[in-house]
Design a protein around this motif. Structure first.
Motif, PDB file in Angstrom:
ATOM      1  N   ILE A  99       9.620 -11.141   5.465  1.00 10.04           N
ATOM      2  CA  ILE A  99       9.752  -9.788   4.919  1.00 10.04           C
ATOM      3  C   ILE A  99       9.334  -9.929   3.256  1.00 10.04           C
ATOM      4  O   ILE A  99       9.673 -10.893   2.764  1.00 10.04           O
ATOM      5  CB  ILE A  99      11.123  -9.238   4.762  1.00 10.04           C
ATOM      6  N   GLN A 100       8.427  -8.924   2.957  1.00  9.95           N
ATOM      7  CA  GLN A 100       7.513  -9.275   1.652  1.00  9.95           C
ATOM      8  C   GLN A 100       6.764 -10.276   1.554  1.00  9.95           C
ATOM      9  O   GLN A 100       6.429 -11.023   0.687  1.00  9.95           O
ATOM     10  CB  GLN A 100       8.604  -9.157   0.378  1.00  9.95           C
ATOM     11  N   VAL A 113       8.078  -3.842   2.255  1.00  8.09           N
ATOM     12  CA  VAL A 113       8.110  -2.419   1.546  1.00  8.09           C
ATOM     13  C   VAL A 113       7.298  -2.639   0.148  1.00  8.09           C
ATOM     14  O   VAL A 113       7.044  -3.702  -0.452  1.00  8.09           O
ATOM     15  CB  VAL A 113       9.445  -2.024   1.200  1.00  8.09           C
ATOM     16  N   ARG A 114       6.474  -1.561  -0.089  1.00  9.26           N
ATOM     17  CA  ARG A 114       5.489  -1.898  -1.332  1.00  9.26           C
ATOM     18  C   ARG A 114       6.234  -1.770  -2.578  1.00  9.26           C
ATOM     19  O   ARG A 114       5.865  -0.588  -3.368  1.00  9.26           O
ATOM     20  CB  ARG A 114       4.322  -0.822  -1.058  1.00  9.26           C
ATOM     21  N   LYS A 247      13.119  -2.798  10.804  1.00  9.18           N
ATOM     22  CA  LYS A 247      11.778  -2.572  11.603  1.00  9.18           C
ATOM     23  C   LYS A 247      11.212  -3.481  12.492  1.00  9.18           C
ATOM     24  O   LYS A 247      11.003  -3.570  13.511  1.00  9.18           O
ATOM     25  CB  LYS A 247      10.695  -1.841  10.805  1.00  9.18           C
ATOM     26  N   ALA A 248      11.339  -4.887  11.868  1.00  5.10           N
ATOM     27  CA  ALA A 248      10.647  -6.065  12.509  1.00  5.10           C
ATOM     28  C   ALA A 248      11.533  -6.074  13.930  1.00  5.10           C
ATOM     29  O   ALA A 248      10.953  -6.467  14.815  1.00  5.10           O
ATOM     30  CB  ALA A 248      10.790  -7.167  11.777  1.00  5.10           C
ATOM     31  N   THR A 262       0.032  -7.075   9.647  1.00  5.93           N
ATOM     32  CA  THR A 262       0.845  -6.712   8.459  1.00  5.93           C
ATOM     33  C   THR A 262       1.412  -5.203   8.480  1.00  5.93           C
ATOM     34  O   THR A 262       0.691  -4.440   8.665  1.00  5.93           O
ATOM     35  CB  THR A 262       0.214  -6.892   7.068  1.00  5.93           C
ATOM     36  N   VAL A 263       2.651  -5.102   8.289  1.00  2.13           N
ATOM     37  CA  VAL A 263       3.197  -3.563   8.559  1.00  2.13           C
ATOM     38  C   VAL A 263       3.544  -3.154   6.893  1.00  2.13           C
ATOM     39  O   VAL A 263       4.419  -4.207   6.615  1.00  2.13           O
ATOM     40  CB  VAL A 263       4.302  -3.631   9.397  1.00  2.13           C
TER      41      VAL A 263
END
Length: 320
Positions: A99-100, A113-114, A247-248, A262-263
């Motif tokens: 994550i990130q 998350v951006r 989400k993952a 990459t999401v």
């Protein structure tokens, strides 16, 4: 046959820091809880592994989780990029998600998350609000995700205020309040009137320094909406990483998870990524930030990947 009719999937979550930090690590725990409550998945977590980006400690924690042979290991934080790269090779039959993160391979993907988008907006707000034209930036460690955030904050700052100066430093510790308080005191002493902190539990030290300063200094937070917590925060670059973690797991459950992928989730999902602004922000500034947000969503702003400024040396007070 659906997943409820067969053996449950197993997911293990690595949360490196303090799950009660009201920041990034707590967001990871919130994501874990959402998985436990909403998905037919057997899930466990370990936390509090390291206050820094200690690759060996993180790799050993990943190996501990992998020894139980889960279907997926989710590592919460860009500091897990390097450890996951190495450990995933040792366990090719286990799926890994950072994550990130910014890594991917035949059994690794990154979900993020951006944060850099809301951070760019935070930089723009700082540039519009500063009176001293000196802004502080305090981060704990240097994973790629936090370097991207700094580059974004600086670009947003300079876009609206070319004369502003960024006093940027990395303290080496995300969770120690005293180390980070000392950094904030030094930055305030050198003229900063706004400090953007990218920390976990160590953020409380920055808040203490800001509040005890005789000068009018404000905080900008990240991840969590700190404007709801403390009126010393004029804004917070919200980026709810719990959504990426959930989400993952959901993608794995519904056979949508893909390796070597990459999401990303950005400002087009304001419930996840946004700049939250406090009561001390003038309406005119809020309107400008709203315009920038719309421009982002329309693809009109490109966030740089490299930082174009100098670093503040805490020992000398010099920019190098």
């Amino acid at each position: 046959m659906n997943n409820s009719e067969k053996q449950k999937l197993k997911i293990s979550v690595l949360i490196p820091g303090n799950i009660s930090d009201k920041g990034f690590m707590q967001a990871g725990y919130n994501g874990y809880m959402k998985i436990a409550e909403m998905l037919p998945i057997e899930v466990k977590y370990i936390s509090g592994v390291t206050e820094t980006a200690d690759d060996n400690a993180l790799a050993n924690a990943l190996r501990e989780l992998a020894s139980e042979n889960p279907d997926m290991i989710i590592a919460h934080g860009g500091q897990c990029d390097v450890p996951v790269e190495s450990v995933s090779i040792e366990f090719p039959n286990i799926k890994f998600t950072v994550i990130q993160g910014h890594v991917k391979s035949s059994n690794v993907s990154s979900y993020l998350v951006r944060q850099q988008d809301s951070t760019w907006l935070a930089g723009a707000l700082a540039g519009l609000m500063t009176k001293s034209n000196k802004i502080g930036h305090i981060a704990g460690v240097r994973p790629k995700s936090l370097l991207l955030e700094r580059a974004a904050f600086y670009d947003g700052l300079k876009a609206v205020n070319p004369d502003a100066e960024l006093l940027s430093c990395f303290t080496g510790n995300l969770d120690d309040p005293e180390i980070n308080k000392s950094a904030a005191e030094s930055i305030i002493e050198h003229g900063a009137d706004i400090i953007y902190s990218v920390l976990n539990s160590g953020r409380s030290g920055v808040v203490d320094a800001v509040k005890s300063s005789e000068k009018k200094v404000y905080n900008i937070g990240n991840v969590y909406d700190w404007t709801l917590e403390d009126d010393s925060f004029i804004a917070s670059a919200v980026a709810d990483s719990s959504v990426a973690l959930f989400k993952a797991a959901s993608d794995l459950n519904f056979n949508k998870w893909k390796a070597n992928d990459t999401v990303e989730i950005g400002l087009d999902h304001p419930e996840v990524v946004r700049l939250s602004m406090g009561v001390n922000v003038p309406e005119g500034v809020k309107e400008k930030i709203t315009d920038f947000t719309k421009l982002f969503v329309e693809g009109g702003i490109d966030v740089p990947k490299e930082y174009g400024g100098k670093e503040f040396d805490l020992s000398t007070g010099e920019l190098k």
